[in-house]
Motif scaffolding. Sequence first.
Motif, PDB file in Angstrom:
ATOM      1  N   THR A 143       0.803  -1.225   0.000  1.00 41.34           N
ATOM      2  CA  THR A 143       0.000   0.000   0.000  1.00 41.34           C
ATOM      3  C   THR A 143       0.835   1.273   0.000  1.00 41.34           C
ATOM      4  N   THR A 144       2.161   1.161   0.166  1.00 38.87           N
ATOM      5  CA  THR A 144       2.995   2.363   0.219  1.00 38.87           C
ATOM      6  C   THR A 144       4.261   2.205  -0.625  1.00 38.87           C
ATOM      7  N   ASN A 145       4.752   3.334  -1.128  1.00 32.78           N
ATOM      8  CA  ASN A 145       6.051   3.387  -1.804  1.00 32.78           C
ATOM      9  C   ASN A 145       7.019   4.296  -1.051  1.00 32.78           C
ATOM     10  N   LYS A 146       6.608   4.778   0.114  1.00 34.17           N
ATOM     11  CA  LYS A 146       7.407   5.776   0.829  1.00 34.17           C
ATOM     12  C   LYS A 146       7.515   5.433   2.314  1.00 34.17           C
ATOM     13  N   LEU A 147       8.106   4.283   2.595  1.00 31.00           N
ATOM     14  CA  LEU A 147       8.273   3.860   3.977  1.00 31.00           C
ATOM     15  C   LEU A 147       9.506   4.541   4.568  1.00 31.00           C
ATOM     16  N   ASP A 181       9.403   4.684  14.807  1.00 30.76           N
ATOM     17  CA  ASP A 181       8.079   5.135  14.379  1.00 30.76           C
ATOM     18  C   ASP A 181       8.012   5.129  12.849  1.00 30.76           C
ATOM     19  N   ILE A 182       8.019   3.916  12.299  1.00 33.82           N
ATOM     20  CA  ILE A 182       7.964   3.760  10.839  1.00 33.82           C
ATOM     21  C   ILE A 182       6.707   4.453  10.298  1.00 33.82           C
ATOM     22  N   SER A 183       6.909   5.221   9.216  1.00 30.28           N
ATOM     23  CA  SER A 183       5.820   6.025   8.664  1.00 30.28           C
ATOM     24  C   SER A 183       5.726   5.818   7.162  1.00 30.28           C
ATOM     25  N   GLY A 273      14.098  10.159   5.992  1.00 31.53           N
ATOM     26  CA  GLY A 273      14.260   9.944   4.558  1.00 31.53           C
ATOM     27  C   GLY A 273      13.461  10.905   3.710  1.00 31.53           C
ATOM     28  N   LEU A 274      12.272  11.273   4.159  1.00 32.97           N
ATOM     29  CA  LEU A 274      11.413  12.179   3.397  1.00 32.97           C
ATOM     30  C   LEU A 274      12.096  13.515   3.147  1.00 32.97           C
ATOM     31  N   GLN A 283      13.739   0.262   1.556  1.00 29.13           N
ATOM     32  CA  GLN A 283      13.488  -0.768   0.562  1.00 29.13           C
ATOM     33  C   GLN A 283      13.722  -2.139   1.186  1.00 29.13           C
ATOM     34  N   ALA A 284      13.117  -3.161   0.592  1.00 28.62           N
ATOM     35  CA  ALA A 284      13.356  -4.523   1.062  1.00 28.62           C
ATOM     36  C   ALA A 284      14.861  -4.815   1.043  1.00 28.62           C
TER      37      ALA A 284
END
Length: 305
Positions: A143-147, A181-183, A273-274, A283-284
């Motif tokens: 559901t996300t590309n920006k973890l 606090d992963i976002s 990161g943002l 990324q994985a």
Amino acid sequence: MKLVRYRFKHPYAQSRMGIVQGDHVLDISGLQHELIERGTLDAATYLIPSDPQAFYQQAQFHIEQTEQLLPHMKDTDSLHMHKREDVVLEAPVPNPSKIICTGINYANHVKEMGSDIPKYPVLFSKFNNALIGPEDDIHNPQTTNKLDYEVELAVVIGKRASYVKKEDALTYVAGYTIANDISARDLQKRTPQWLQGKSLDHTTPIGPWLVTRSELADPSNLAITSYVNQEVRQSSNTKHLIFDIEYLISFISSLMTLEPGDIIFTGTPDGVGLAMNPSRFLQAGDTVKLEIEKVGTLTNRVIDK
């Protein structure tokens, strides 16, 4: 004292409470019963549960009881001492009734996010579905590309707290741990409310243990750092919190009663990161390591899910 929630590596193993001793974990209940059998402790006054849920329901009381066992640890039967590689460390607090998080609580993070210094703490919540332990993988969902990562000092409440005075606030603390606090930034930012990007399944590591207040009396000047694949991303100090821990406990307890085992995330420093140019998201295959002075190190791998 460093408290852990652990289980043995076999099917149907139940979670238990332990104390970290170097590269070993000492089972609290085992030590307690051994000392009762010897006559060192009175069975009528020692009731420390092995079940973590029951332990944290009266966290402060059970921590005080456990601390009284410490002088006897060197004499314990080796059956109660387990090598770290023989057990799995889990999230130190099971099923907290509330996980209250604090947003934009370091001035430099406020700046990098293009926000204004808040007049009041910016609060949001997470839920238990998000919590994982120090040996679990962070899920990167479809559901996300920006973890994104966020290193935070987390405070665990030790006794019921309501309308707490700031000067008394730390007496309500059971101890401290590390939280990531992963976002999911794309989900977080698509509405004014952040919740949908903050509580995805299996995304929020905490641990590796709870450092009790008796061991860490002053949380106001601790180095706090995050690494992604050994590259330093965040580096700051808890002295730079806009709203310090005492204020947060007082403020939050004026809004809602805090119960034993509740967790307060205190906010993350700059370097997420943002805010990088260009942004750099998890990324994985990435490894995220968090360090907080006098608390420890929390390391987790990211996998696609």
